[in-house]
Motif scaffolding. Structure first.
Motif, short mmCIF file in Angstrom:
data_model
loop_
_atom_site.label_atom_id
_atom_site.label_comp_id
_atom_site.label_asym_id
_atom_site.label_seq_id
_atom_site.Cartn_x
_atom_site.Cartn_y
_atom_site.Cartn_z
N ALA A 58 0.83 -1.20 0.00
CA ALA A 58 0.00 0.00 0.00
C ALA A 58 0.87 1.26 0.00
O ALA A 58 0.50 2.27 -0.61
CB ALA A 58 -0.94 -0.01 1.21
N ASP A 59 2.02 1.22 0.67
CA ASP A 59 2.96 2.35 0.63
C ASP A 59 3.38 2.67 -0.80
O ASP A 59 3.37 3.83 -1.22
CB ASP A 59 4.21 2.06 1.46
CG ASP A 59 4.05 2.38 2.93
OD1 ASP A 59 3.06 3.05 3.30
OD2 ASP A 59 4.92 1.97 3.71
N LYS A 60 3.75 1.66 -1.54
CA LYS A 60 4.19 1.87 -2.92
C LYS A 60 3.03 2.31 -3.81
O LYS A 60 3.18 3.16 -4.67
CB LYS A 60 4.82 0.60 -3.48
CG LYS A 60 6.19 0.33 -2.92
CD LYS A 60 6.81 -0.86 -3.62
CE LYS A 60 8.21 -1.06 -3.08
NZ LYS A 60 8.92 -2.12 -3.79
N HIS A 61 1.88 1.71 -3.58
CA HIS A 61 0.72 2.00 -4.42
C HIS A 61 0.21 3.42 -4.21
O HIS A 61 -0.17 4.10 -5.16
CB HIS A 61 -0.39 0.98 -4.14
CG HIS A 61 -1.58 1.11 -5.01
ND1 HIS A 61 -1.56 0.78 -6.35
CD2 HIS A 61 -2.83 1.56 -4.76
CE1 HIS A 61 -2.75 1.00 -6.86
NE2 HIS A 61 -3.54 1.48 -5.92
N PHE A 62 0.16 3.88 -2.97
CA PHE A 62 -0.38 5.19 -2.64
C PHE A 62 0.69 6.25 -2.41
O PHE A 62 0.38 7.37 -2.01
CB PHE A 62 -1.29 5.10 -1.41
CG PHE A 62 -2.50 4.24 -1.64
CD1 PHE A 62 -3.46 4.59 -2.58
CD2 PHE A 62 -2.69 3.08 -0.91
CE1 PHE A 62 -4.58 3.80 -2.79
CE2 PHE A 62 -3.80 2.29 -1.12
CZ PHE A 62 -4.75 2.64 -2.06
N HIS A 63 1.97 5.89 -2.60
CA HIS A 63 3.10 6.82 -2.44
C HIS A 63 3.11 7.46 -1.05
O HIS A 63 3.22 8.68 -0.91
CB HIS A 63 3.08 7.90 -3.53
CG HIS A 63 3.03 7.33 -4.91
ND1 HIS A 63 4.10 6.64 -5.46
CD2 HIS A 63 2.05 7.31 -5.85
CE1 HIS A 63 3.76 6.25 -6.68
NE2 HIS A 63 2.53 6.63 -6.94
N GLN A 64 2.99 6.62 -0.03
CA GLN A 64 3.03 7.07 1.37
C GLN A 64 4.18 6.36 2.07
O GLN A 64 4.81 5.47 1.52
CB GLN A 64 1.71 6.74 2.08
CG GLN A 64 0.50 7.43 1.50
CD GLN A 64 0.51 8.92 1.75
OE1 GLN A 64 0.89 9.36 2.83
NE2 GLN A 64 0.13 9.69 0.75
N THR A 65 4.45 6.74 3.32
CA THR A 65 5.53 6.09 4.07
C THR A 65 5.06 5.52 5.41
O THR A 65 5.83 4.87 6.10
CB THR A 65 6.66 7.08 4.34
OG1 THR A 65 6.14 8.19 5.06
CG2 THR A 65 7.29 7.55 3.04
N TRP A 66 3.84 5.73 5.80
CA TRP A 66 3.39 5.33 7.13
C TRP A 66 2.51 4.08 7.13
O TRP A 66 2.23 3.51 8.18
CB TRP A 66 2.60 6.47 7.78
CG TRP A 66 1.42 6.94 6.96
CD1 TRP A 66 1.42 7.91 6.00
CD2 TRP A 66 0.10 6.42 7.01
NE1 TRP A 66 0.17 8.03 5.45
CE2 TRP A 66 -0.67 7.13 6.05
CE3 TRP A 66 -0.53 5.43 7.75
CZ2 TRP A 66 -2.01 6.88 5.83
CZ3 TRP A 66 -1.88 5.19 7.54
CH2 TRP A 66 -2.60 5.91 6.59
N ILE A 67 2.06 3.64 6.00
CA ILE A 67 1.08 2.54 5.95
C ILE A 67 1.71 1.21 6.36
O ILE A 67 1.05 0.38 6.99
CB ILE A 67 0.43 2.46 4.56
CG1 ILE A 67 -0.24 3.79 4.22
CG2 ILE A 67 -0.60 1.35 4.51
CD1 ILE A 67 -0.79 3.88 2.81
N ALA A 68 2.99 1.00 6.07
CA ALA A 68 3.64 -0.27 6.44
C ALA A 68 3.70 -0.40 7.97
O ALA A 68 3.47 -1.50 8.50
CB ALA A 68 5.04 -0.34 5.85
N ILE A 69 3.97 0.68 8.66
CA ILE A 69 4.01 0.64 10.13
C ILE A 69 2.62 0.34 10.68
O ILE A 69 2.47 -0.48 11.60
CB ILE A 69 4.56 1.97 10.68
CG1 ILE A 69 6.00 2.14 10.24
CG2 ILE A 69 4.44 2.01 12.20
CD1 ILE A 69 6.57 3.51 10.50
#
Length: 90
Positions: free
Chosen positions: A35-46
């Motif tokens: 989801a981080d890669k798909h939505f260009h975010q950095t907090w979803i993996a945590i």
């Protein structure tokens, strides 16, 4: 023969409990990383790791409560005098 099968079943349950929490956290991390890669975010993996760990912990607790309930149902509740724990005659 049946006690050997029961021992294998008990060992499988314990192995499942031991592996459930780390596996749930890893699955949450993988979904969060995707989801981080798909939505260009950095907090979803945590968030995925935390959600996976919490869901794994809930599942482990539910399994432990079920195992405890099953153990209580298998334990005979009679003492040597033929009375149950409350003292009433059966």
């Amino acid at each position: 023969m049946s006690s050997g099968v029961e021992a294998v079943v008990q060992a499988e349950k314990l192995l499942q409990v031991a592996l459930m929490l780390p596996c749930a956290a890893v699955v949450g991390w993988l979904i969060g990383a995707w989801a981080d890669k798909h939505f260009h975010q950095t907090w979803i993996a945590i968030t995925g790791i935390v959600f996976g760990a919490i869901s794994g912990l809930v599942y482990v607790i539910r399994m432990a409560l079920t195992a405890e309930r099953d153990t209580r149902n298998e334990t005979p509740s009679q003492n040597t005098s033929g009375e149950d724990r409350t003292g009433s005659q059966k």
